[in-house]
Enzyme design. Structure first.
Site, PDB file in Angstrom:
ATOM      1  N   GLN A 113     -45.992  17.049  -5.299  1.00  0.00           N
ATOM      2  CA  GLN A 113     -47.537  17.015  -4.423  1.00  0.00           C
ATOM      3  C   GLN A 113     -46.885  17.172  -3.012  1.00  0.00           C
ATOM      4  O   GLN A 113     -46.157  16.425  -2.507  1.00  0.00           O
ATOM      5  CB  GLN A 113     -48.122  15.873  -4.582  1.00  0.00           C
ATOM      6  CG  GLN A 113     -49.346  15.577  -3.573  1.00  0.00           C
ATOM      7  CD  GLN A 113     -49.626  14.096  -3.510  1.00  0.00           C
ATOM      8  OE1 GLN A 113     -49.158  13.114  -3.652  1.00  0.00           O
ATOM      9  NE2 GLN A 113     -51.047  14.079  -3.110  1.00  0.00           N
ATOM     10  N   GLY A 114     -47.276  18.444  -2.333  1.00  0.00           N
ATOM     11  CA  GLY A 114     -46.993  18.706  -1.048  1.00  0.00           C
ATOM     12  C   GLY A 114     -48.348  18.320  -0.020  1.00  0.00           C
ATOM     13  O   GLY A 114     -49.189  19.427   0.384  1.00  0.00           O
ATOM     14  N   SER A 116     -48.379  15.213   2.411  1.00  0.00           N
ATOM     15  CA  SER A 116     -47.750  14.506   3.813  1.00  0.00           C
ATOM     16  C   SER A 116     -46.805  15.369   4.380  1.00  0.00           C
ATOM     17  O   SER A 116     -46.030  16.324   3.802  1.00  0.00           O
ATOM     18  CB  SER A 116     -47.279  13.133   3.241  1.00  0.00           C
ATOM     19  OG  SER A 116     -48.032  12.417   2.382  1.00  0.00           O
ATOM     20  N   GLU A 231     -55.421  10.311  -8.185  1.00  0.00           N
ATOM     21  CA  GLU A 231     -54.176   9.644  -7.766  1.00  0.00           C
ATOM     22  C   GLU A 231     -54.511   8.071  -8.181  1.00  0.00           C
ATOM     23  O   GLU A 231     -53.481   7.480  -8.815  1.00  0.00           O
ATOM     24  CB  GLU A 231     -53.895   9.871  -6.549  1.00  0.00           C
ATOM     25  CG  GLU A 231     -52.326   9.294  -6.124  1.00  0.00           C
ATOM     26  CD  GLU A 231     -51.923   9.611  -4.968  1.00  0.00           C
ATOM     27  OE1 GLU A 231     -52.666  10.113  -4.003  1.00  0.00           O
ATOM     28  OE2 GLU A 231     -50.664   9.556  -4.502  1.00  0.00           O
ATOM     29  N   GLU A 347     -53.886  -0.621   4.850  1.00  0.00           N
ATOM     30  CA  GLU A 347     -54.826  -0.305   5.773  1.00  0.00           C
ATOM     31  C   GLU A 347     -55.806   0.592   5.362  1.00  0.00           C
ATOM     32  O   GLU A 347     -57.162   0.333   5.914  1.00  0.00           O
ATOM     33  CB  GLU A 347     -54.218  -0.106   7.340  1.00  0.00           C
ATOM     34  CG  GLU A 347     -53.357  -1.159   7.759  1.00  0.00           C
ATOM     35  CD  GLU A 347     -51.917  -1.359   7.027  1.00  0.00           C
ATOM     36  OE1 GLU A 347     -51.550  -0.373   6.535  1.00  0.00           O
ATOM     37  OE2 GLU A 347     -51.455  -2.361   7.481  1.00  0.00           O
TER      38      GLU A 347
HETATM   39  C1  LIG Z   1     -42.580   6.086  -2.274  1.00  0.00           C
HETATM   40  C2  LIG Z   1     -43.517   6.926  -1.744  1.00  0.00           C
HETATM   41  C3  LIG Z   1     -43.948   8.347  -2.425  1.00  0.00           C
HETATM   42  C4  LIG Z   1     -44.413   9.211  -1.811  1.00  0.00           C
HETATM   43  N1  LIG Z   1     -44.906  10.460  -2.348  1.00  0.00           N
HETATM   44  C5  LIG Z   1     -45.551  11.261  -1.924  1.00  0.00           C
HETATM   45  C6  LIG Z   1     -46.000  12.652  -2.584  1.00  0.00           C
HETATM   46  O1  LIG Z   1     -45.142  12.733  -3.438  1.00  0.00           O
HETATM   47  N2  LIG Z   1     -46.662  13.627  -1.993  1.00  0.00           N
HETATM   48  C7  LIG Z   1     -47.117  13.164  -0.613  1.00  0.00           C
HETATM   49  O2  LIG Z   1     -47.767  14.335  -0.220  1.00  0.00           O
HETATM   50  N3  LIG Z   1     -46.740  12.168   0.034  1.00  0.00           N
HETATM   51  C8  LIG Z   1     -46.198  11.176  -0.518  1.00  0.00           C
HETATM   52  N4  LIG Z   1     -45.820   9.968  -0.005  1.00  0.00           N
HETATM   53  C9  LIG Z   1     -46.197  10.060   1.603  1.00  0.00           C
HETATM   54  C10 LIG Z   1     -47.340   8.972   1.610  1.00  0.00           C
HETATM   55  O3  LIG Z   1     -48.843   9.618   1.039  1.00  0.00           O
HETATM   56  C11 LIG Z   1     -47.505   8.599   3.050  1.00  0.00           C
HETATM   57  O4  LIG Z   1     -46.376   7.861   3.585  1.00  0.00           O
HETATM   58  C12 LIG Z   1     -48.995   7.730   3.373  1.00  0.00           C
HETATM   59  O5  LIG Z   1     -49.974   8.399   3.371  1.00  0.00           O
HETATM   60  C13 LIG Z   1     -48.822   7.187   4.694  1.00  0.00           C
HETATM   61  O6  LIG Z   1     -48.729   8.154   5.624  1.00  0.00           O
HETATM   62  P1  LIG Z   1     -47.533   8.118   6.698  1.00  0.00           P
HETATM   63  O7  LIG Z   1     -46.219   7.764   6.172  1.00  0.00           O
HETATM   64  O8  LIG Z   1     -47.533   9.545   7.586  1.00  0.00           O
HETATM   65  O9  LIG Z   1     -47.954   6.950   7.685  1.00  0.00           O
HETATM   66  P2  LIG Z   1     -48.915   6.950   9.039  1.00  0.00           P
HETATM   67  O10 LIG Z   1     -50.332   7.657   8.493  1.00  0.00           O
HETATM   68  O11 LIG Z   1     -48.573   7.431  10.188  1.00  0.00           O
HETATM   69  O12 LIG Z   1     -49.288   5.304   9.007  1.00  0.00           O
HETATM   70  C14 LIG Z   1     -48.529   4.605   9.935  1.00  0.00           C
HETATM   71  C15 LIG Z   1     -49.291   3.324   9.871  1.00  0.00           C
HETATM   72  O13 LIG Z   1     -50.324   3.234  10.433  1.00  0.00           O
HETATM   73  C16 LIG Z   1     -51.466   2.824   9.767  1.00  0.00           C
HETATM   74  N5  LIG Z   1     -52.658   3.474  10.118  1.00  0.00           N
HETATM   75  C17 LIG Z   1     -52.680   4.877  10.051  1.00  0.00           C
HETATM   76  N6  LIG Z   1     -53.991   5.260  10.155  1.00  0.00           N
HETATM   77  C18 LIG Z   1     -54.654   4.271  10.220  1.00  0.00           C
HETATM   78  C19 LIG Z   1     -56.195   3.930  10.307  1.00  0.00           C
HETATM   79  N7  LIG Z   1     -57.305   4.932  10.608  1.00  0.00           N
HETATM   80  N8  LIG Z   1     -56.715   2.684  10.491  1.00  0.00           N
HETATM   81  C20 LIG Z   1     -55.727   1.705  10.110  1.00  0.00           C
HETATM   82  N9  LIG Z   1     -54.352   1.724  10.295  1.00  0.00           N
HETATM   83  C21 LIG Z   1     -53.869   3.036  10.053  1.00  0.00           C
HETATM   84  C22 LIG Z   1     -50.853   3.043   8.267  1.00  0.00           C
HETATM   85  O14 LIG Z   1     -51.556   1.900   7.675  1.00  0.00           O
HETATM   86  C23 LIG Z   1     -49.412   2.599   8.584  1.00  0.00           C
HETATM   87  O15 LIG Z   1     -49.169   1.322   8.535  1.00  0.00           O
HETATM   88  C24 LIG Z   1     -45.091   9.032  -0.426  1.00  0.00           C
HETATM   89  C25 LIG Z   1     -44.772   7.742   0.197  1.00  0.00           C
HETATM   90  C26 LIG Z   1     -44.036   6.905  -0.446  1.00  0.00           C
HETATM   91  C27 LIG Z   1     -43.693   5.677   0.537  1.00  0.00           C
END
Ligand SMILES: Cc1cc2nc3c(=O)[nH]c(=O)nc-3n(C[C@H](O)[C@H](O)[C@H](O)COP(=O)(O)OP(=O)(O)OC[C@H]3O[C@@H](n4cnc5c(N)ncnc54)[C@H](O)[C@@H]3O)c2cc1C
Length: 364
Positions: A113-114, A116, A231, A347
């Site tokens: 899944q692409g 993030s 999902e 969150e």
């Molecule tokens: C084990 C694992 C597998 C994954 N696999 C995939 C995959 O296959 N494909 C894919 O596309 N992605 C994947 N991901 C990515 C995952 O979807 C993202 O890490 C997740 O959506 C959070 O985005 P971010 O890491 O950019 O954090 P951010 O969105 O930058 O968030 C950082 C912090 O800010 C908080 N925050 C952000 N916005 C808000 C808001 N509006 N209100 C309150 N708090 C907020 C968050 O809760 C978090 O604590 C994976 C992640 C993990 C850990």
């Protein structure tokens, strides 16, 4: 909802148990996945013409429960079964369904899944990877990150921006991308557990045929929402099964090492009660799914509850072990950290529950 099996559900549960008793122990991988496909257990709610059984969601729940109970290895194509397949069923053409779904079930083609990107996770609508429409094809440039299984994947469900003049949902497009196409580079990322399950993906002038579009150009957001609902859709039932095993292990550990400590007994009893609450929440989601065929926002409650509880359970186990890794709980604790981030952070899930389940005003 009657929480006991009907005679028909009990008969199906027996069939699944008999299959597992006859086929376990099994090694995880493509051969096991093909066996599940042959037994009609890979994705049983899918229509018969695409390799499923056309079975109702309560049967899917029984399969998930029995697999978790027996400790059977998972199918090798979790992203395809849980996300890409249901999205193709909802938005794909007949050609898409015939071309992709059977090879998902047999695990002949593995999917990732692409979604993030380095600057877009929770705020998915801000993705910047370009999916530029040309005459009869698209050209993709950009970067994705945290893509689970991308290092093994043949295909990717990709969300990107087709209209650079827009910054939000309107200019997004959703395509199926061949991971073996020229211009695709995958770089594995090492996790705290030492494993490298997920990856960065770089795209440089990758050509995607026009027929790989899912939905419409500029209509990618609606397609992506289908992916995200699925999902978290039936995930809760499988997660509760896994957590059930985890709590049973915890009870055994407590009995062996700290059974007389009243504070530990109190905490372990609380975790068992929380587990029962999770199971009931899952049955409530299942009742919605049976009525509508579409997973509701309640799936967010299950994922939130499970991921936070699993962290508490692993923490308690490590405390009982005095911080010494016994080869099981140490890994479990490290891996559980990512569970409150993947598939929506805690969150974000709390906001979904507040707005879409409780009907509170939007925060933004
Ligand atoms: C084990 C694992 C597998 C994954 N696999 C995939 C995959 O296959 N494909 C894919 O596309 N992605 C994947 N991901 C990515 C995952 O979807 C993202 O890490 C997740 O959506 C959070 O985005 P971010 O890491 O950019 O954090 P951010 O969105 O930058 O968030 C950082 C912090 O800010 C908080 N925050 C952000 N916005 C808000 C808001 N509006 N209100 C309150 N708090 C907020 C968050 O809760 C978090 O604590 C994976 C992640 C993990 C850990």
């Amino acid at each position: 909802m009657d929480l006991h099996d009907s005679p028909e559900e009990a008969a199906f549960r027996d069939e699944v148990r008999e299959f597992l008793a006859a086929n376990l122990p099994a090694e995880p991988g493509k051969a096991w996945s093909a066996k599940l496909r042959d037994a009609g257990l890979a994705s049983i709610t899918w229509p018969v013409e695409y390799g499923g059984r056309g079975a109702p969601w309560n049967h899917q729940a029984i399969v998930l429960e029995e697999f978790a109970r027996s400790g059977a290895p998972s199918h090798a194509n979790p992203i395809a079964l849980g996300m890409a397949g249901p999205t193709i069923l909802a938005h794909g053409t007949e050609d898409h369904k015939r071309r992709y779904l059977p090879k998902i079930l047999s695990a002949e083609e593995i999917w990732c899944q692409g979604f993030s990107e380095p600057g877009s996770g929770s705020d998915l609508a801000s993705v910047r990877t370009r999916i530029e429409p040309h005459d009869g094809h698209f050209v993709v440039n950009g970067q994705k990150v945290w893509s689970t299984l991308a290092h093994l994947a043949d295909l990717c469900i990709l969300l990107g921006r087709s209209d650079p003049a827009t910054t939000r949902q309107e200019g997004l497009t959703y395509v199926i991308l061949d991971m073996h196409a020229p211009g695709v580079e995958v770089r594995p990322l090492r996790q705290i557990t030492g494993e490298a399950e997920f990856n960065e993906i770089f795209f440089t002038d990758v050509v995607v045929p026009g027929e790989n579009l899912l939905g419409e150009i500029g209509g990618g957001w609606r397609v992506a929402m289908t992916t995200l609902l699925h999902e978290r859709g039936t995930l809760g039932i499988s997660l509760a099964g896994i957590l059930d095993n985890q709590v049973q292990r915890l009870v055994a550990l407590v009995a062996e090492r700290a059974g007389a400590d009243p504070l530990v007994r109190d905490r372990v009893a609380l975790e068992w009660i929380e587990l029962q609450a999770l199971k009931l929440t899952n049955y409530r989601s299942l009742a919605t799914l049976m009525k509508t065929g579409i997973p509701g926002p309640e799936g967010s409650i299950s994922k939130l509850h499970w991921s936070e509880q699993n962290q508490r359970v692993t923490k308690l186990a490590m405390e009982i072990l005095g911080g010494k890794d016994d080869g099981y709980w140490g890994y479990q604790q490290l891996r559980s950290r990512g569970n409150t981030i993947e598939a929506g952070t805690s969150e974000i899930l709390r906001s979904i529950v507040a707005e879409r389940v409780l009907g509170l005003p939007r925060s933004r």
